[in-house]
Design an enzyme around this catalytic site. Structure first.
Site, mmCIF file in Angstrom:
data_model
loop_
_atom_site.group_PDB
_atom_site.id
_atom_site.type_symbol
_atom_site.label_atom_id
_atom_site.label_comp_id
_atom_site.label_asym_id
_atom_site.label_seq_id
_atom_site.Cartn_x
_atom_site.Cartn_y
_atom_site.Cartn_z
ATOM 1 N N TYR A 156 0.838 -1.204 0.000
ATOM 2 C CA TYR A 156 0.000 0.000 0.000
ATOM 3 C C TYR A 156 0.873 1.254 0.000
ATOM 4 C CZ TYR A 156 -2.576 3.830 2.158
ATOM 5 O OH TYR A 156 -3.104 5.061 2.437
ATOM 6 N N LYS B 81 -14.802 1.328 8.419
ATOM 7 C CA LYS B 81 -13.489 0.776 8.058
ATOM 8 C C LYS B 81 -13.151 -0.455 8.901
ATOM 9 C CE LYS B 81 -10.080 3.331 6.809
ATOM 10 N NZ LYS B 81 -8.984 4.307 6.657
HETATM 11 N N1 LIG Z 1 -7.582 7.301 6.982
HETATM 12 C C1 LIG Z 1 -6.271 7.506 7.068
HETATM 13 O O1 LIG Z 1 -5.718 7.583 8.188
HETATM 14 C C2 LIG Z 1 -5.443 7.669 5.828
HETATM 15 C C3 LIG Z 1 -4.065 7.900 5.975
HETATM 16 C C4 LIG Z 1 -3.295 8.061 4.829
HETATM 17 C C5 LIG Z 1 -3.870 7.999 3.575
HETATM 18 N N2 LIG Z 1 -5.191 7.732 3.455
HETATM 19 C C6 LIG Z 1 -5.748 7.673 2.092
HETATM 20 O O2 LIG Z 1 -6.852 8.530 2.027
HETATM 21 C C7 LIG Z 1 -7.828 8.019 1.114
HETATM 22 C C8 LIG Z 1 -9.142 7.866 1.839
HETATM 23 O O3 LIG Z 1 -8.941 6.995 2.944
HETATM 24 P P1 LIG Z 1 -10.103 6.553 3.889
HETATM 25 O O4 LIG Z 1 -9.533 6.422 5.251
HETATM 26 O O5 LIG Z 1 -11.290 7.404 3.666
HETATM 27 O O6 LIG Z 1 -10.356 5.077 3.346
HETATM 28 P P2 LIG Z 1 -11.690 4.320 2.955
HETATM 29 O O7 LIG Z 1 -11.286 2.918 2.672
HETATM 30 O O8 LIG Z 1 -12.744 4.581 3.978
HETATM 31 O O9 LIG Z 1 -12.117 5.052 1.604
HETATM 32 C C9 LIG Z 1 -11.696 4.623 0.342
HETATM 33 C C10 LIG Z 1 -12.910 4.492 -0.526
HETATM 34 O O10 LIG Z 1 -12.481 4.079 -1.826
HETATM 35 C C11 LIG Z 1 -13.418 3.134 -2.306
HETATM 36 N N3 LIG Z 1 -12.749 2.259 -3.274
HETATM 37 C C12 LIG Z 1 -11.835 1.286 -3.001
HETATM 38 N N4 LIG Z 1 -11.463 0.678 -4.129
HETATM 39 C C13 LIG Z 1 -12.163 1.277 -5.143
HETATM 40 C C14 LIG Z 1 -12.227 1.072 -6.538
HETATM 41 N N5 LIG Z 1 -11.494 0.138 -7.129
HETATM 42 N N6 LIG Z 1 -13.050 1.853 -7.268
HETATM 43 C C15 LIG Z 1 -13.809 2.823 -6.682
HETATM 44 N N7 LIG Z 1 -13.795 3.044 -5.346
HETATM 45 C C16 LIG Z 1 -12.980 2.277 -4.580
HETATM 46 C C17 LIG Z 1 -13.895 2.367 -1.102
HETATM 47 O O11 LIG Z 1 -15.157 1.750 -1.308
HETATM 48 C C18 LIG Z 1 -13.920 3.462 -0.046
HETATM 49 O O12 LIG Z 1 -15.201 4.041 0.034
HETATM 50 C C19 LIG Z 1 -7.265 6.708 0.601
HETATM 51 O O13 LIG Z 1 -6.636 6.944 -0.625
HETATM 52 C C20 LIG Z 1 -6.257 6.323 1.663
HETATM 53 O O14 LIG Z 1 -5.238 5.516 1.129
HETATM 54 C C21 LIG Z 1 -5.987 7.579 4.554
#
Ligand SMILES: NC(=O)c1ccc[n+]([C@@H]2O[C@H](COP(=O)([O-])OP(=O)(O)OC[C@H]3O[C@@H](n4cnc5c(N)ncnc54)[C@H](O)[C@@H]3O)[C@@H](O)[C@H]2O)c1
Length: 318
Positions: A148, A184
């Site tokens: 990731y 999540k």
């Molecule tokens: N939450 C954190 O602490 C954190 C930290 C660093 C980076 N991020 C990044 O921030 C972004 C949002 O994270 P989050 O915590 O909201 O995660 P999350 O998993 O809740 O949200 C990601 C969303 O993307 C959707 N998704 C996944 N694969 C998909 C696909 N192939 N096509 C369309 N939609 C798809 C999922 O259904 C989900 O709703 C992500 O890119 C994550 O990597 C989050």
């Protein structure tokens, strides 16, 4: 403005959609959850309809690995794309799927943004720093420890390569917590997980040495604010955090104070120790004062605690 939010049924994307909908026309793209799981037992996509209750814009259900999503965004004539969709699970090991979903599709977002002359603001991650010494600085010691994190670093490299051709901003979120993360499951923040353990009367379970494991925890409202500020900054990659590292023990102590409990903690071995971040603290200097975090860990938890109680009552014990 016409704004697309990918991953808009997930944690950060949904909060962004709800925050922006009154002033802008929003199209949310999300795959939504199904039954598919990784070998670690976690769902492959985490979008949940309940995150979008109250959303008044348009939802298009689609996979960012498929062309229909890009046709939809092109028809919509997006001016800004907040690209949050990703496999967000740091413990998943299907390298092929993670890199196709997070990296290959990102190139399609870049191409489409160039074509539409749209600004592309995308989610990167503090995980790209691996166990780099604090403070973590963009461009320095980026050694991802899992597929990731590697996918996010490759996205940042691609963004840099195309940064002369479009407005493109990467946001390296550190550990985000707050409203919208419940669905999540095991990948939700430890703030929520400890909160729910305490409300269930369980002893909070921490990794051994948690008083010495420090992370830069950032509240969802600061993350939304950083996305809005990203509309104004020049192309580049920016850390999104508080720059104040706090321990996992601090989280439990603040929660116990807020919830009025004195449960004793249980300490377990850290199964992820080989690929774990033991100290993160973001350097925020590249924002040159434009983004200033508003919430300390105490203030973020105080703001969040009624929602943690609601989740415990309405989702966990419903
Ligand atoms: N939450 C954190 O602490 C954190 C930290 C660093 C980076 N991020 C990044 O921030 C972004 C949002 O994270 P989050 O915590 O909201 O995660 P999350 O998993 O809740 O949200 C990601 C969303 O993307 C959707 N998704 C996944 N694969 C998909 C696909 N192939 N096509 C369309 N939609 C798809 C999922 O259904 C989900 O709703 C992500 O890119 C994550 O990597 C989050």
């Amino acid at each position: 403005m016409k704004i697309v939010i990918t991953g808009g049924a997930g944690f950060i994307g949904s909060q962004l959609a709800l925050a922006l909908q009154d002033k802008h026309e929003i199209l949310v793209i999300d795959k939504m959850r199904n039954e598919e799981k990784f070998s670690n037992g976690n769902l492959k996509s985490l979008g949940h309809f309940k995150n979008l209750l109250g959303f008044k814009g348009e939802l298009f259900v689609g996979d960012i690995n498929e062309p229909c999503v890009f046709e939809k965004i092109e028809d919509f004539k997006a001016e800004v794309i907040f690209h949050q969709a990703a496999i967000s699970d740091t413990t998943a090991d299907d390298e092929n799927l993670i890199l196709r979903t997070n990296l290959n599709s990102f190139k399609n977002f870049i191409d489409l943004s160039i074509k539409l002359k749209a600004k592309l603001i995308y989610a990167s991650s503090a995980s790209v720093y691996g166990d780099a010494a604090s403070p973590q600085i963009v461009g320095k010691d980026e050694t991802p420890k899992n597929p990731y994190a590697f996918s996010k670093l490759m996205m940042d490299h691609l963004a840099f390569k195309y940064s002369q051709k479009l407005d493109i901003v990467g946001l390296r979120y550190f550990n985000v917590y707050g409203k919208g993360e419940f669905f999540k499951g095991k990948t939700a923040s430890m703030i929520l997980q400890f909160g729910l353990q305490i409300l269930s009367g369980q002893n909070p379970r921490l990794f051994e040495g948690s008083e010495k494991i420090f992370r830069d925890f950032v509240y969802i409202k600061d993350v939304i604010n950083a996305n809005l500020k990203a509309l104004e900054v020049k192309s580049g990659v920016y850390n999104v955090a508080t720059s104040i590292p706090r321990s996992f023990q601090d989280i439990v102590d603040i929660l116990q104070t807020g919830l009025g409990t004195t449960l004793s903690c249980e300490y377990i071995k850290n199964p992820y120790a080989k690929a774990y971040q033991f100290h993160t603290q973001a350097d925020l200097s590249s924002w040159v004062g434009l983004y200033e975090p508003q919430f300390s860990l105490e203030e973020g938890i105080k703001d969040y605690i009624s929602e943690i109680k609601r989740i415990h009552e309405k989702e966990v014990n419903a």
